[in-house]
Design a protein around this motif. Structure first.
Motif, mmCIF file in Angstrom:
data_model
loop_
_atom_site.group_PDB
_atom_site.id
_atom_site.type_symbol
_atom_site.label_atom_id
_atom_site.label_comp_id
_atom_site.label_asym_id
_atom_site.label_seq_id
_atom_site.Cartn_x
_atom_site.Cartn_y
_atom_site.Cartn_z
ATOM 1 N N GLN A 1 -4.928 -8.634 0.255
ATOM 2 C CA GLN A 1 -4.686 -7.118 -0.279
ATOM 3 C C GLN A 1 -3.078 -6.738 -0.857
ATOM 4 O O GLN A 1 -2.596 -6.894 0.171
ATOM 5 C CB GLN A 1 -4.739 -6.865 1.054
ATOM 6 C CG GLN A 1 -5.256 -5.122 1.730
ATOM 7 C CD GLN A 1 -5.530 -4.827 2.909
ATOM 8 O OE1 GLN A 1 -6.388 -5.225 3.045
ATOM 9 N NE2 GLN A 1 -4.990 -3.989 2.501
ATOM 10 N N ALA B 1 -6.516 0.259 -13.983
ATOM 11 C CA ALA B 1 -6.617 -0.617 -12.441
ATOM 12 C C ALA B 1 -6.757 -1.739 -13.021
ATOM 13 O O ALA B 1 -6.670 -3.351 -12.184
ATOM 14 C CB ALA B 1 -7.977 0.202 -11.783
ATOM 15 N N LYS C 1 -1.399 -3.273 -2.390
ATOM 16 C CA LYS C 1 -1.174 -1.717 -2.702
ATOM 17 C C LYS C 1 -2.549 -0.539 -2.401
ATOM 18 O O LYS C 1 -3.446 -0.916 -2.950
ATOM 19 C CB LYS C 1 -0.498 -1.495 -3.655
ATOM 20 C CG LYS C 1 0.336 0.503 -3.649
ATOM 21 C CD LYS C 1 0.690 0.519 -4.968
ATOM 22 C CE LYS C 1 0.724 2.447 -4.763
ATOM 23 N NZ LYS C 1 0.422 2.985 -5.908
ATOM 24 N N MET D 1 -9.562 -6.662 -7.017
ATOM 25 C CA MET D 1 -9.198 -5.174 -6.727
ATOM 26 C C MET D 1 -10.410 -5.957 -4.584
ATOM 27 O O MET D 1 -11.389 -5.742 -5.051
ATOM 28 C CB MET D 1 -9.675 -4.102 -6.976
ATOM 29 C CG MET D 1 -8.801 -3.738 -7.952
ATOM 30 S SD MET D 1 -8.513 -2.115 -8.873
ATOM 31 C CE MET D 1 -8.089 -0.825 -6.919
ATOM 32 N N ASP E 1 -9.029 -9.257 -13.463
ATOM 33 C CA ASP E 1 -7.982 -8.323 -12.008
ATOM 34 C C ASP E 1 -8.864 -8.141 -11.202
ATOM 35 O O ASP E 1 -10.713 -7.552 -11.745
ATOM 36 C CB ASP E 1 -7.935 -6.743 -12.812
ATOM 37 C CG ASP E 1 -6.314 -7.207 -13.542
ATOM 38 O OD1 ASP E 1 -6.105 -8.337 -14.160
ATOM 39 O OD2 ASP E 1 -5.724 -6.240 -14.933
ATOM 40 N N TYR F 1 -7.926 -1.239 -3.376
ATOM 41 C CA TYR F 1 -7.017 -2.143 -2.613
ATOM 42 C C TYR F 1 -6.208 -3.437 -3.785
ATOM 43 O O TYR F 1 -7.268 -4.505 -4.303
ATOM 44 C CB TYR F 1 -6.300 -3.185 -1.315
ATOM 45 C CG TYR F 1 -6.548 -2.376 -0.159
ATOM 46 C CD1 TYR F 1 -6.045 -2.018 0.791
ATOM 47 C CD2 TYR F 1 -7.765 -1.718 0.481
ATOM 48 C CE1 TYR F 1 -6.499 -1.350 1.777
ATOM 49 C CE2 TYR F 1 -8.441 -0.755 1.225
ATOM 50 C CZ TYR F 1 -7.237 -0.853 2.276
ATOM 51 O OH TYR F 1 -7.328 -0.413 3.596
ATOM 52 N N LYS F 2 -4.890 -3.065 -4.457
ATOM 53 C CA LYS F 2 -4.982 -3.860 -5.648
ATOM 54 C C LYS F 2 -5.029 -5.348 -4.693
ATOM 55 O O LYS F 2 -4.541 -5.825 -3.611
ATOM 56 C CB LYS F 2 -3.826 -3.510 -6.767
ATOM 57 C CG LYS F 2 -3.389 -2.474 -6.792
ATOM 58 C CD LYS F 2 -2.722 -2.093 -7.477
ATOM 59 C CE LYS F 2 -2.124 -0.801 -7.551
ATOM 60 N NZ LYS F 2 -1.018 -0.401 -9.410
ATOM 61 N N SER F 3 -5.271 -6.746 -5.941
ATOM 62 C CA SER F 3 -5.113 -8.134 -5.389
ATOM 63 C C SER F 3 -4.340 -8.861 -6.332
ATOM 64 O O SER F 3 -4.924 -8.722 -7.549
ATOM 65 C CB SER F 3 -6.425 -7.827 -4.445
ATOM 66 O OG SER F 3 -7.002 -9.028 -4.211
ATOM 67 N N ASP F 4 -4.216 -9.998 -5.831
ATOM 68 C CA ASP F 4 -3.868 -10.747 -7.298
ATOM 69 C C ASP F 4 -5.330 -11.934 -6.601
ATOM 70 O O ASP F 4 -6.369 -11.459 -6.183
ATOM 71 C CB ASP F 4 -3.182 -11.582 -6.177
ATOM 72 C CG ASP F 4 -3.199 -12.370 -4.955
ATOM 73 O OD1 ASP F 4 -4.076 -12.398 -4.551
ATOM 74 O OD2 ASP F 4 -1.600 -12.979 -4.426
#
Length: 183
Positions: free
Chosen positions: A57, A83, A59, A91, A89, A49-52
């Protein structure tokens, strides 16, 4: 380029692994690397899951395409350098949706060197992997205390193909009924 990624198990104790992977390998390769680094058994379904920066959580990028049209993005479609575009970065990774092994995944470093050996490669291990997945604690937001805000749902939905008659089904016409006493 080699990407150094830290993968942290969501558990009470500190359990993490640092994995090196090539920039043109995919999230599927990282999935395999995480399974190996944490000794996860089997080929269970999983998702990134993409994350900040707050680990929110975003996309989902699943292992298998779950879209009805077969056009969904999967782990095999996303390169590591797509990614993780910069150091820091993040996830989220969930393995085995029945047991819910959950991990925080963060890019630590991009190393400008040629690949040596087979990647992904676990380069550092810290902490002992528990035998079973840690229990999940699901906490609802404090502002939800009842369902008074929920709108009524129409339970009298009739679909076009709803037909309770069996007139078209002639599979029972020629069968002889057997009395229970004859058995």
């Amino acid at each position: 380029m080699i990407y150094k990624i830290r993968v942290i198990l969501e558990t009470e104790g500190d359990v993490f692994r640092d994995i090196e992977i090539k920039d043109l390998q995919t999230l599927w390769n990282l999935y395999e690397g995480i399974k190996s680094a944490f000794s996860l058994q089997g080929d269970e379904l999983a998702s990134f899951y993409k994350s900040d920066d707050n680990w929110t959580q975003g996309k989902e990028i699943p292992l298998e395409d779950m879209d009805e049209d077969g056009e969904g993005e999967t782990m095999s479609d996303i390169y590591i350098n797509e990614a993780f575009t910069k150091v820091g970065d993040k996830m989220l990774f969930v393995y085995d949706f029945m047991k819910m092994w959950s991990f925080y995944v963060e890019l630590l470093e991009v190393i400008d060197r040629k690949a040596i050996g087979v990647y992904p490669l676990t380069v550092y291990r810290f902490g002992k992997m528990p035998l079973k997945a840690p229990d999940k604690k699901f906490i609802s937001p404090s502002n939800i205390d009842d369902f008074s805000e929920v709108e009524d749902v129409d339970m009298n939905i009739k679909f076009d193909d709803d037909d309770d008659s069996y007139e078209d089904d002639d599979s029972y016409e020629d069968e002889e009924l057997i009395d229970d006493d004859e058995l």
